[in-house]
Every structure is written in C-alpha cells, then in structure tokens.
Scaffold this active site. Structure first.
Site, PDB file in Angstrom:
ATOM      1  N   LYS A 187      94.621 -18.608 -10.287  1.00  0.00           N
ATOM      2  CA  LYS A 187      93.286 -18.797  -9.700  1.00  0.00           C
ATOM      3  C   LYS A 187      93.261 -18.035  -8.386  1.00  0.00           C
ATOM      4  CE  LYS A 187      90.501 -22.602  -7.741  1.00  0.00           C
ATOM      5  NZ  LYS A 187      89.147 -22.162  -8.005  1.00  0.00           N
ATOM      6  N   GLU A 228      89.081 -17.510 -12.133  1.00  0.00           N
ATOM      7  CA  GLU A 228      89.181 -18.962 -11.904  1.00  0.00           C
ATOM      8  C   GLU A 228      90.091 -19.617 -12.935  1.00  0.00           C
ATOM      9  OE1 GLU A 228      87.886 -21.155  -9.803  1.00  0.00           O
ATOM     10  OE2 GLU A 228      86.142 -20.248  -8.841  1.00  0.00           O
ATOM     11  N   THR A 275      87.594 -18.537  -5.198  1.00  0.00           N
ATOM     12  CA  THR A 275      86.876 -19.807  -5.200  1.00  0.00           C
ATOM     13  C   THR A 275      85.422 -19.480  -4.886  1.00  0.00           C
ATOM     14  OG1 THR A 275      86.767 -22.058  -4.309  1.00  0.00           O
ATOM     15  CG2 THR A 275      87.389 -20.312  -2.768  1.00  0.00           C
TER      16      THR A 275
HETATM   17  C1  LIG Z   1      87.333 -29.542  -2.272  1.00  0.00           C
HETATM   18  C2  LIG Z   1      86.247 -28.863  -1.573  1.00  0.00           C
HETATM   19  O1  LIG Z   1      86.069 -29.126  -0.424  1.00  0.00           O
HETATM   20  N1  LIG Z   1      85.460 -27.945  -2.229  1.00  0.00           N
HETATM   21  C3  LIG Z   1      85.779 -27.241  -3.351  1.00  0.00           C
HETATM   22  C4  LIG Z   1      84.836 -26.378  -3.845  1.00  0.00           C
HETATM   23  C5  LIG Z   1      85.157 -25.616  -4.929  1.00  0.00           C
HETATM   24  N2  LIG Z   1      86.381 -25.745  -5.519  1.00  0.00           N
HETATM   25  C6  LIG Z   1      86.710 -24.913  -6.678  1.00  0.00           C
HETATM   26  O2  LIG Z   1      86.353 -23.550  -6.489  1.00  0.00           O
HETATM   27  C7  LIG Z   1      85.847 -23.019  -7.710  1.00  0.00           C
HETATM   28  C8  LIG Z   1      84.415 -22.628  -7.655  1.00  0.00           C
HETATM   29  O3  LIG Z   1      83.665 -23.524  -6.967  1.00  0.00           O
HETATM   30  C9  LIG Z   1      86.066 -24.028  -8.725  1.00  0.00           C
HETATM   31  O4  LIG Z   1      87.337 -23.850  -9.229  1.00  0.00           O
HETATM   32  C10 LIG Z   1      85.925 -25.272  -7.862  1.00  0.00           C
HETATM   33  O5  LIG Z   1      86.404 -26.391  -8.425  1.00  0.00           O
HETATM   34  C11 LIG Z   1      87.319 -26.639  -5.035  1.00  0.00           C
HETATM   35  O6  LIG Z   1      88.448 -26.754  -5.567  1.00  0.00           O
HETATM   36  N3  LIG Z   1      87.004 -27.365  -3.949  1.00  0.00           N
END
Ligand SMILES: CC(=O)Nc1ccn([C@@H]2O[C@H](CO)[C@@H](O)[C@H]2O)c(=O)n1
Length: 116
Positions: free
Chosen positions: A31, A84, A34
């Site tokens: 990954k 991702e 983000t």
């Molecule tokens: C924990 C926090 O504060 N915020 C986030 C926001 C996004 N993401 C990940 O990024 C990618 C696209 O959005 C996907 O994989 C999401 O799950 C995350 O892990 N945590």
C-alpha cells in the site's frame, strides 16, 4: 486545485494515522498511497512522517511523503486501487465510509522507510 483547499495556516503534519487493518500492507510495501480529504491534504512532499494506528496511536514506522495530488472521487481508477492493494469497488466503499459525500480528495503517495 482551489486555493481554499490548501490550509496554509497550519504547518505540514508530521504524523499520519491509518486504520490498524492497513498496517501490514504498508509495512510490506503493498500500500503506497492513501486518499484523504482536504483537511488531511497538507502533507509536504519530501518530509518524513511518523506512521501510527488510528485506533490506539501505536507508532509502527516512518514514511517519506512523495506527492500530494488532487483527485475527484469520480476519477478514481484501477491504478489507485492497485496502489491501495484493493479492488476499485473496495476502495470506493472504504472512501465513502470515511468521507461520505466528499468529491474533492487528495492522493498522498509515500515510501515506507523505517519499521518501528
Ligand atoms: C485513520 C485516519 O485518521 N484516516 C484514514 C483515512 C484513510 N485511510 C486509508 O487510506 C485509503 C484511502 O482513504 C484507504 O486505504 C483508507 O482506509 C486510513 O487508513 N485512515
């Protein structure tokens, strides 16, 4: 990108949190991006950020921010999904869960450099 999308009042963040379920993929280099909304788009390319879990704040590594690129939800593609390590349908569902009804998003690419 609209100037109003950039938060120039805040210094670039040095912490990036992820849901714990993504930690293994990040550490494995599977990954490498983000996707965040405008409030989390202020990362500075070239800077190093500490990686921590959203749920408990546990630090699990460091990463170098490579790029921050605006993207509309409607323009998300298989290329983003590959970076991702999920399918495009999965990615869209995850983003819809985190950022309901947000069109303007930002792709933050990073290189994981240190494991905690
Ligand atoms: C924990 C926090 O504060 N915020 C986030 C926001 C996004 N993401 C990940 O990024 C990618 C696209 O959005 C996907 O994989 C999401 O799950 C995350 O892990 N945590």
């Amino acid at each position: 990108m609209k100037a109003s999308s950039i938060n120039t009042a805040e210094p670039a963040p040095t912490l990036m949190t992820f849901f714990t379920r993504f930690e293994a993929d990040i550490l494995a280099g599977k990954k490498t991006i983000t996707i965040r909304d405008g409030s989390e788009s202020n990362y500075l390319p070239g800077s190093t950020v500490t990686l921590a879990t959203h749920e408990s704040g546990r630090v699990f590594g460091q990463a170098k921010i490579l790029t921050v690129t605006p993207i509309l939800f409607s323009a998300l593609s298989n290329l983003h999904a590959e970076q991702e390590n999920m399918s495009l349908d999965e990615l869209k569902q995850v983003i819809t869960d985190i950022y309901p009804s947000e069109q303007q998003l930002f792709v933050v690419s990073f290189q994981h450099i240190v494991k905690a």
